[in-house]
Structures are given as C-alpha cells and as structure tokens.
Design a protein around this motif. Structure first.
Motif, PDB file in Angstrom:
ATOM      1  N   SER A 107       0.825  -1.204   0.000  1.00 17.77           N
ATOM      2  CA  SER A 107       0.000   0.000   0.000  1.00 17.77           C
ATOM      3  C   SER A 107       0.856   1.250   0.000  1.00 17.77           C
ATOM      4  O   SER A 107       2.087   1.201  -0.045  1.00 17.77           O
ATOM      5  CB  SER A 107      -0.919  -0.001   1.233  1.00 17.77           C
ATOM      6  N   PHE A 109       1.553   4.320   2.540  1.00 16.91           N
ATOM      7  CA  PHE A 109       1.439   4.578   3.966  1.00 16.91           C
ATOM      8  C   PHE A 109       1.887   6.006   4.282  1.00 16.91           C
ATOM      9  O   PHE A 109       2.864   6.497   3.708  1.00 16.91           O
ATOM     10  CB  PHE A 109       2.324   3.623   4.773  1.00 16.91           C
ATOM     11  N   GLU A 110       1.218   6.633   5.217  1.00 18.76           N
ATOM     12  CA  GLU A 110       1.646   7.931   5.734  1.00 18.76           C
ATOM     13  C   GLU A 110       2.410   7.688   7.030  1.00 18.76           C
ATOM     14  O   GLU A 110       1.968   6.939   7.904  1.00 18.76           O
ATOM     15  CB  GLU A 110       0.442   8.827   5.987  1.00 18.76           C
ATOM     16  N   LEU A 121       2.889   3.425  10.672  1.00 15.21           N
ATOM     17  CA  LEU A 121       2.502   3.758   9.299  1.00 15.21           C
ATOM     18  C   LEU A 121       0.987   3.650   9.158  1.00 15.21           C
ATOM     19  O   LEU A 121       0.395   2.614   9.481  1.00 15.21           O
ATOM     20  CB  LEU A 121       3.175   2.796   8.308  1.00 15.21           C
ATOM     21  N   HIS A 122       0.373   4.708   8.649  1.00 12.83           N
ATOM     22  CA  HIS A 122      -1.077   4.759   8.435  1.00 12.83           C
ATOM     23  C   HIS A 122      -1.355   4.353   6.990  1.00 12.83           C
ATOM     24  O   HIS A 122      -0.987   5.060   6.054  1.00 12.83           O
ATOM     25  CB  HIS A 122      -1.602   6.171   8.697  1.00 12.83           C
ATOM     26  N   ASN A 123      -1.989   3.213   6.826  1.00 11.92           N
ATOM     27  CA  ASN A 123      -2.311   2.698   5.494  1.00 11.92           C
ATOM     28  C   ASN A 123      -3.465   3.517   4.914  1.00 11.92           C
ATOM     29  O   ASN A 123      -4.580   3.493   5.437  1.00 11.92           O
ATOM     30  CB  ASN A 123      -2.698   1.217   5.613  1.00 11.92           C
ATOM     31  N   VAL A 129      -3.522   1.624  11.186  1.00 13.42           N
ATOM     32  CA  VAL A 129      -2.145   1.992  11.517  1.00 13.42           C
ATOM     33  C   VAL A 129      -1.369   0.725  11.864  1.00 13.42           C
ATOM     34  O   VAL A 129      -1.821  -0.091  12.677  1.00 13.42           O
ATOM     35  CB  VAL A 129      -2.109   2.984  12.696  1.00 13.42           C
ATOM     36  N   TYR A 130      -0.200   0.556  11.256  1.00 13.27           N
ATOM     37  CA  TYR A 130       0.640  -0.620  11.449  1.00 13.27           C
ATOM     38  C   TYR A 130       1.946  -0.211  12.142  1.00 13.27           C
ATOM     39  O   TYR A 130       2.565   0.793  11.775  1.00 13.27           O
ATOM     40  CB  TYR A 130       0.970  -1.267  10.100  1.00 13.27           C
TER      41      TYR A 130
END
Length: 414
Positions: A107, A109-110, A121-123, A129-130
């Motif tokens: 993906s 990610f932000e 990381l925000h998908n 969020v991962y």
C-alpha cells in the motif's frame, strides 16, 4: 534499541528480527537457484517496461512477490517449498513465522511517528495503523520522516505478535506528493476493493454502499441479472454509474460539487466487446460482475442437448477451469435452470452418475479453490477517513499525477 518481549519461544522483537533476516537471506538464495531460474526470469520479463529495463527497486519488489505470493505451476509458493525442504528442518515457531509472510500488505502509507526502532505507518487504503520494523534496525528508515509517505510492502513479523516488518524495497515520497499519492491510492482501492478486508468498519461501509447500488441496478434493469449484446451492456453500465455519480454529487454542497472533475465513463475490455452477449450480474455478496457469452450457456442449461452442443460445452469448461471466474457464474446457471444441471455436467465431465445436488459444490471447490480460501468482499470501495481528507484537500483531480510505482505490480496480478 527498544524491544518488546513476546510469547514466541520467549524471543524479543530484536531476536525475531535477527532470525527473520537470516531466514530471508536463505529464502532469497533458494529462490535464485537453478530450479526456479526459468520461472523467475519469466516473472521479471513480465514486469519489465517496454524497453526491457528493470530498476533495482522494481527488481527487488518483483523478486519479493515471486517468493511470497506467486504460485508455481504445481500449486505451492517458493516460500512453501523452502519451508518444506530446508535442511535442517525449521523449528515450529520458525515455520509459523515464515508462512505468515504470505500475508502481504502492499500500500501507500503515511508516516505517523517513530517509537524506538519502529515506525507507525497509516495505510491510506484500509485506514489502519501498522507498527512496522525493519530487519536493518532504525537505519532501515533513514530516509523517512514524520509526515512523509512510503509506498511498499509489509508482512507480519510473526503471527503471534502484533507487529510488522518491511519486505522488499520501499519508495519514500515527500509531503508535497500527498495529493497525487492519495489519488493513486484511491485508484488502487477502486480497482481492488478486497484491500479493505482488514478493516471491518470500512468493509461494512462498502457493503452498505453496494447494497444501495444493487437496489438501484435492479430498479434500472428490472432484475439483478440481465443478458445483453455488448454495446447495450456497456451503455447499461454507463447509465448505472451515471446514476451513482449523480447520487453522490447530490450529497455535496454546490462549491464542492463544482470542483469534482468529469469521471471517465466505464468501457468494457475489447474481448468483452467482441463477445456475442454479456451477462451483468449484481450479486448481493459479490457485487457487480460481467460474464462474456453467458447467454449461450444460459440456452444450454435451459434446453440441454449436450451431444449436439460441443461448442457451448467447451465454453462451460472454460468457465470452470478459469481461476479468475467466480463460482457465482455457474451457480447462477444452475439456479436459473436446475433441471439442466445434471445432464449438462454429465456430458461435460463424462460422468453418467454426476448429480449437482451431491457433487456440484465439490466440483466448484476443486476448480475454484481461491474463491473458497477467502471471504468474499464487495465489488465497490469505501474510502477511509484519512484518505477522504487528502482527496478533499486535492479538490479537482490532478491530471499529471504520480503513477502507482512500477515496482508495485502485485495487485494487478491477483
């Protein structure tokens, strides 16, 4: 170095990362061995640009896809072969760790924040969020800053943990690319709504949207299935999407609606347009599907004469053997003409004792295994809150945006 203990053989995150790095190196060497050379070359050639060039990042991504996700002709992945054949054999917790790497999240990610050696990381696609580590430690994120974006692939470090690990290469992007990346992510989500499966809330929203679209489709054509000549089918689809667009714009204020650019009208693929007829099926669970030459099979099941209809039996065999065709198509044929199922499949399979009631589902499971291995997802997408914010900020669609990076070609192969 920040660590977290786990219940995996009392190993810390650091221990797991170190072991994962060692085993990943062995897996790469195994995949690059002579037994897989021809198949790996074919996958790399498939991913190459028109001039045959592959940059380093793309090569790493394609190699990672080949090892973890590409199924070999006899069924298993390279990863499964490695786990089964490694000598000495892996410990049980190591086998579990490696096989967990099949669960790839790919993906945009932000970057939210750093926490020790991990990055949150925000998908943008599934709106989750991962917590992600690199097997290189903090230096693996040397080019990453809070507020930036990264496009790449992550896998569970171990199924017994709630943390993830970078796999393959990733591409960092500055904050200034947020609008274009948001549009690229939205396009991926539109093309692959199954990517929502990890977020139950957004997935439920997509199901609700699909239910409304299906009701509108039934209102438009009079049923949830219609069989039409290709050009009429294409115009029916265009009218359906025009109706949904009008409904969406009606929910916006005048200023925001004015900023929305023209949407491209759907066009059926050339092989569909070359068909004699097309079925549009809006299923309650699987959503909107199109099937080429479905009308011929509908006639076959309605008036079974297999001995004189070898052409349509061959078409049915294609439906059955094509792993990309959902079992839905064959189920619909049987539902519409239950009396025709037994004679048709007896002729197709050359099994006089075949009965759909007893053998039908087993037949579908044997030929459509992938559809039974995963939960069906809607054919429409729902956008998560953060991606919606970025898209609203983008306003009118950017024409010269960032193309989804060339290395991330896995989604198009699913």
């Amino acid at each position: 170095m920040a660590t977290r203990t786990t219940t995996v053989n009392d190993m810390s995150i650091d221990d797991l990362l170190e072991r994962a790095a060692e085993l990943k190196g062995e897996l790469v060497a195994f995949a690059q061995g002579p037994r897989f050379a021809r198949r790996l070359d074919a996958v790399l050639f498939e991913a190459a640009e028109d001039d045959g060039f592959l940059d380093e990042g793309t090569t790493i991504q394609v190699m990672d896809y080949f090892m973890l996700q590409r199924r070999l002709s006899d069924g298993p992945t390279v990863l499964e072969r490695f786990v089964g054949q490694r000598r000495p054999p892996l410990a049980d917790h190591e086998r579990e760790m490696l096989l967990g790497w099949h669960d790839v999240v790919e993906s945009c990610f932000e970057v939210r924040r750093f926490d020790g050696d991990a990055v949150l990381l925000h998908n943008l696609i599934d709106d989750l969020v991962y917590r992600v580590y690199s097997n290189m430690g903090r230096t693996g994120f040397a080019t990453v800053r809070v507020g930036m974006f990264v496009v790449g692939r992550i896998v569970p470090l171990h199924p017994a943990t709630d943390v993830w690990m970078v796999t393959g290469a990733y591409t960092p992007y500055p904050k200034s690319a947020r609008r274009q990346l948001a549009e690229a992510a939205a396009h991926q989500l539109t093309t692959h709504p199954e990517l929502l499966r990890r977020n139950p809330a957004v997935l439920q929203k997509a199901r609700e949207i699909q239910a409304a679209h299906r009701a509108d489709f039934i209102d438009q054509v009079g049923a949830d299935i219609t069989v039409l000549p290709p050009l009429e089918a294409q115009e029916t689809l265009r009218e359906h999407f025009r109706r949904q667009r009008q409904r969406a714009l009606a929910g916006l204020d005048a200023g925001r609606a004015a900023k929305v650019g023209p949407a491209p009208e759907p066009r059926l693929p050339e092989d569909m347009l070359a068909a004699d007829n097309i079925a549009l099926v809006y299923d309650e669970v699987e959503g909107l599907n199109q099937y080429r030459d479905f009308g011929h099979l509908d006639d076959l099941f309605a008036n079974p004469r297999p001995a004189r209809d070898r052409t349509n039996l061959a078409l049915l065999r294609e439906y059955l053997n094509d792993e990309s065709v959902s079992p839905l198509a064959i189920r619909r044929l049987v539902q519409r003409h239950p009396d025709g199922a037994d004679p048709v499949f007896r002729a197709l399979l050359r099994k006089p004792g075949f009965t759909w009631a007893q053998d039908g589902e087993k037949l579908l499971r044997r030929h459509k295994k992938a559809f039974f291995d995963r939960e069906p997802t809607p054919s429409v997408s729902a956008v998560g809150e953060r991606l919606a914010e970025l898209l609203r900020a983008a306003g009118q669609r950017t024409r010269a945006g960032i193309r989804w990076p060339a290395g991330l070609t896995v989604l198009s192969r699913r």
